[in-house]
Design an enzyme around this catalytic site. Sequence first.
Site, PDB file in Angstrom:
ATOM      1  N   ASP A  10      79.349  58.693  32.117  1.00  0.00           N
ATOM      2  CA  ASP A  10      78.049  59.189  32.570  1.00  0.00           C
ATOM      3  C   ASP A  10      77.950  58.784  34.050  1.00  0.00           C
ATOM      4  O   ASP A  10      78.711  57.923  34.515  1.00  0.00           O
ATOM      5  CB  ASP A  10      76.940  58.526  31.735  1.00  0.00           C
ATOM      6  CG  ASP A  10      75.551  58.844  32.249  1.00  0.00           C
ATOM      7  OD1 ASP A  10      75.290  60.023  32.527  1.00  0.00           O
ATOM      8  OD2 ASP A  10      74.735  57.899  32.372  1.00  0.00           O
ATOM      9  N   LEU A  11      77.051  59.408  34.794  1.00  0.00           N
ATOM     10  CA  LEU A  11      76.954  59.089  36.236  1.00  0.00           C
ATOM     11  C   LEU A  11      75.811  58.119  36.552  1.00  0.00           C
ATOM     12  O   LEU A  11      76.043  56.962  36.912  1.00  0.00           O
ATOM     13  CB  LEU A  11      76.758  60.393  37.027  1.00  0.00           C
ATOM     14  CG  LEU A  11      76.553  60.225  38.528  1.00  0.00           C
ATOM     15  CD1 LEU A  11      77.832  59.769  39.220  1.00  0.00           C
ATOM     16  CD2 LEU A  11      76.068  61.533  39.155  1.00  0.00           C
ATOM     17  N   ASP A  12      74.571  58.627  36.367  1.00  0.00           N
ATOM     18  CA  ASP A  12      73.394  57.842  36.757  1.00  0.00           C
ATOM     19  C   ASP A  12      73.250  56.610  35.862  1.00  0.00           C
ATOM     20  O   ASP A  12      73.147  56.739  34.644  1.00  0.00           O
ATOM     21  CB  ASP A  12      72.121  58.702  36.625  1.00  0.00           C
ATOM     22  CG  ASP A  12      72.141  59.907  37.564  1.00  0.00           C
ATOM     23  OD1 ASP A  12      72.396  59.715  38.753  1.00  0.00           O
ATOM     24  OD2 ASP A  12      71.896  61.035  37.094  1.00  0.00           O
TER      25      ASP A  12
ATOM     26  N   THR B  95      71.245  55.300  40.510  1.00  0.00           N
ATOM     27  CA  THR B  95      70.359  56.294  41.112  1.00  0.00           C
ATOM     28  C   THR B  95      68.984  56.307  40.453  1.00  0.00           C
ATOM     29  O   THR B  95      68.084  56.988  40.943  1.00  0.00           O
ATOM     30  CB  THR B  95      70.998  57.693  41.002  1.00  0.00           C
ATOM     31  OG1 THR B  95      71.684  57.742  39.762  1.00  0.00           O
ATOM     32  CG2 THR B  95      71.954  57.956  42.140  1.00  0.00           C
TER      33      THR B  95
ATOM     34  N   LYS C 124      65.622  58.127  31.450  1.00  0.00           N
ATOM     35  CA  LYS C 124      67.078  57.984  31.594  1.00  0.00           C
ATOM     36  C   LYS C 124      67.810  58.984  30.712  1.00  0.00           C
ATOM     37  O   LYS C 124      67.533  59.072  29.511  1.00  0.00           O
ATOM     38  CB  LYS C 124      67.517  56.570  31.193  1.00  0.00           C
ATOM     39  CG  LYS C 124      67.412  55.568  32.307  1.00  0.00           C
ATOM     40  CD  LYS C 124      68.073  54.269  31.884  1.00  0.00           C
ATOM     41  CE  LYS C 124      67.943  53.209  32.951  1.00  0.00           C
ATOM     42  NZ  LYS C 124      68.464  51.916  32.490  1.00  0.00           N
ATOM     43  N   GLY C 125      68.723  59.716  31.287  1.00  0.00           N
ATOM     44  CA  GLY C 125      69.524  60.672  30.516  1.00  0.00           C
ATOM     45  C   GLY C 125      68.786  61.960  30.185  1.00  0.00           C
ATOM     46  O   GLY C 125      69.346  62.867  29.598  1.00  0.00           O
TER      47      GLY C 125
ATOM     48  N   ARG D  96      65.995  67.282  34.133  1.00  0.00           N
ATOM     49  CA  ARG D  96      64.928  67.389  35.142  1.00  0.00           C
ATOM     50  C   ARG D  96      63.682  68.061  34.562  1.00  0.00           C
ATOM     51  O   ARG D  96      62.561  67.570  34.708  1.00  0.00           O
ATOM     52  CB  ARG D  96      65.450  68.169  36.349  1.00  0.00           C
ATOM     53  CG  ARG D  96      64.647  67.938  37.598  1.00  0.00           C
ATOM     54  CD  ARG D  96      65.194  68.783  38.743  1.00  0.00           C
ATOM     55  NE  ARG D  96      66.605  68.563  38.997  1.00  0.00           N
ATOM     56  CZ  ARG D  96      67.358  69.341  39.785  1.00  0.00           C
ATOM     57  NH1 ARG D  96      66.817  70.379  40.385  1.00  0.00           N
ATOM     58  NH2 ARG D  96      68.643  69.078  39.958  1.00  0.00           N
TER      59      ARG D  96
ATOM     60  N   SER E 123      77.650  64.261  32.750  1.00  0.00           N
ATOM     61  CA  SER E 123      76.317  63.886  33.238  1.00  0.00           C
ATOM     62  C   SER E 123      75.296  65.000  33.028  1.00  0.00           C
ATOM     63  O   SER E 123      75.632  66.176  33.079  1.00  0.00           O
ATOM     64  CB  SER E 123      76.418  63.577  34.743  1.00  0.00           C
ATOM     65  OG  SER E 123      75.141  63.493  35.320  1.00  0.00           O
ATOM     66  N   ALA E 124      74.039  64.611  32.835  1.00  0.00           N
ATOM     67  CA  ALA E 124      72.943  65.586  32.704  1.00  0.00           C
ATOM     68  C   ALA E 124      72.499  66.096  34.069  1.00  0.00           C
ATOM     69  O   ALA E 124      71.768  67.076  34.175  1.00  0.00           O
ATOM     70  CB  ALA E 124      71.754  64.926  32.016  1.00  0.00           C
ATOM     71  N   SER E 125      72.954  65.423  35.134  1.00  0.00           N
ATOM     72  CA  SER E 125      72.450  65.750  36.468  1.00  0.00           C
ATOM     73  C   SER E 125      73.071  67.003  37.065  1.00  0.00           C
ATOM     74  O   SER E 125      74.281  67.207  36.969  1.00  0.00           O
ATOM     75  CB  SER E 125      72.712  64.571  37.407  1.00  0.00           C
ATOM     76  OG  SER E 125      72.394  64.940  38.730  1.00  0.00           O
TER      77      SER E 125
ATOM     78  N   ASN F 159      72.960  67.291  40.185  1.00  0.00           N
ATOM     79  CA  ASN F 159      73.378  66.792  41.505  1.00  0.00           C
ATOM     80  C   ASN F 159      74.640  65.945  41.418  1.00  0.00           C
ATOM     81  O   ASN F 159      74.984  65.243  42.377  1.00  0.00           O
ATOM     82  CB  ASN F 159      72.250  65.935  42.104  1.00  0.00           C
ATOM     83  CG  ASN F 159      70.987  66.738  42.357  1.00  0.00           C
ATOM     84  OD1 ASN F 159      71.022  67.759  43.030  1.00  0.00           O
ATOM     85  ND2 ASN F 159      69.877  66.294  41.792  1.00  0.00           N
TER      86      ASN F 159
ATOM     87  N   GLU G  44      78.093  55.010  28.689  1.00  0.00           N
ATOM     88  CA  GLU G  44      76.726  55.547  28.787  1.00  0.00           C
ATOM     89  C   GLU G  44      75.686  54.447  28.920  1.00  0.00           C
ATOM     90  O   GLU G  44      75.834  53.393  28.314  1.00  0.00           O
ATOM     91  CB  GLU G  44      76.389  56.317  27.500  1.00  0.00           C
ATOM     92  CG  GLU G  44      76.389  57.806  27.621  1.00  0.00           C
ATOM     93  CD  GLU G  44      75.277  58.382  28.485  1.00  0.00           C
ATOM     94  OE1 GLU G  44      74.340  57.650  28.869  1.00  0.00           O
ATOM     95  OE2 GLU G  44      75.350  59.571  28.794  1.00  0.00           O
ATOM     96  N   ASP G  45      74.628  54.717  29.681  1.00  0.00           N
ATOM     97  CA  ASP G  45      73.533  53.734  29.776  1.00  0.00           C
ATOM     98  C   ASP G  45      72.276  54.206  29.060  1.00  0.00           C
ATOM     99  O   ASP G  45      71.282  53.478  29.038  1.00  0.00           O
ATOM    100  CB  ASP G  45      73.192  53.433  31.242  1.00  0.00           C
ATOM    101  CG  ASP G  45      72.497  54.601  31.910  1.00  0.00           C
ATOM    102  OD1 ASP G  45      72.925  55.760  31.691  1.00  0.00           O
ATOM    103  OD2 ASP G  45      71.513  54.369  32.635  1.00  0.00           O
TER     104      ASP G  45
HETATM  105  C1  BG6 Z   1      70.370  61.988  34.292  1.00  0.00           C
HETATM  106  C2  BG6 Z   1      69.362  60.943  34.741  1.00  0.00           C
HETATM  107  O1  BG6 Z   1      71.672  61.524  34.510  1.00  0.00           O
HETATM  108  O2  BG6 Z   1      70.182  63.205  35.032  1.00  0.00           O
HETATM  109  C3  BG6 Z   1      67.951  61.482  34.624  1.00  0.00           C
HETATM  110  O3  BG6 Z   1      69.512  59.780  33.932  1.00  0.00           O
HETATM  111  C4  BG6 Z   1      67.835  62.783  35.405  1.00  0.00           C
HETATM  112  O4  BG6 Z   1      67.042  60.527  35.105  1.00  0.00           O
HETATM  113  C5  BG6 Z   1      68.890  63.788  34.900  1.00  0.00           C
HETATM  114  O5  BG6 Z   1      66.534  63.345  35.256  1.00  0.00           O
HETATM  115  C6  BG6 Z   1      68.859  65.101  35.679  1.00  0.00           C
HETATM  116  O6  BG6 Z   1      69.195  64.837  37.010  1.00  0.00           O
HETATM  117  P1  BG6 Z   1      69.035  65.848  38.219  1.00  0.00           P
HETATM  118  O7  BG6 Z   1      69.825  65.183  39.333  1.00  0.00           O
HETATM  119  O8  BG6 Z   1      69.653  67.151  37.802  1.00  0.00           O
HETATM  120  O9  BG6 Z   1      67.592  65.985  38.523  1.00  0.00           O
HETATM  121 MG    MG Z   2      72.758  57.594  32.714  1.00  0.00          MG
END
Ligand code: BG6
Ligand code: MG
Length: 232
Positions: free
Chosen positions: A9-11, A17, A45-46, A49, A114-116, A118, A169-170
């Site tokens: 996982d990233l964040d 972050t 967390k996780g 958005r 990752s769910a992000s 970014n 994973e966190d």
């Molecule tokens: C997860 C974070 O990795 O990504 C969440 O733990 C975050 O806090 C989610 O909302 C989505 O991230 P992003 O960068 O697409 O807004």
């Molecule tokens: Mg995470």
Amino acid sequence: MDKKGFIFDLDGVIVDTAKYHFLAWKKLANSIGVDFTETQNEQLKGVSRIRSLEKILEWGNKTLSEDEFNRLMSSKNQDYLNYIDAMDASEILPDVSKTLDFLIENNQAIALGSASKNAKPILKKVSLFEKFEAIVDGNDVSKAKPNPEVFLIGAQLLGLKPENCIVFEDSVAGIQAANTANMLSIGIGEEDVLHEADFIFKDFTEITQEFIEGIISGTTVKQPKNNLSIKN
Ligand code: BG6
Ligand code: MG
């Protein structure tokens, strides 16, 4: 040695972050008259958005038009990106690089899950992008964690069976996703939060080379979980 797939996982696992998400969400929440605490941030967390903004609105008992919802979500992301812009390799969490290098030296496969949305720019900012054989992020999935989709795609891209993959994973949702995917789940954080994980460490400084070698050789395996539904 056998080849295993290590999915990170990233964040909160590779970089901290969460503090930037907190500042950006707090600014948004306060701008619409909603309070936002560190405890609430923990619960995001996780979480994707869109779902994060929905939760903040629920907590504040607010409703928004679709246009306003989208406008606020993109302004939150712009604020978040301004923080990301200043990131560099010094923000990689302790011993993460050491673990990645050890795995690469030992010919193991590495992916990001990752769910992000970014994730790629963040990995580039901290100079880790090149280390990952596969990257699966919020742009590639239709179902959020705890659904295992993100990790199953990761395993597929690495050409490995889920049972030969390990997830760091966190978040609780991420640990549940890894367990459902039939992968070995390693929680990074607090034991009382991540108790569903097969193994839990406070951070990567606690993970020894012997532990990783045990995973690679197959002597460190998934922990049998107590099945409370079996009575006799
Ligand atoms: C997860 C974070 O990795 O990504 C969440 O733990 C975050 O806090 C989610 O909302 C989505 O991230 P992003 O960068 O697409 O807004
Ligand atoms: Mg995470």
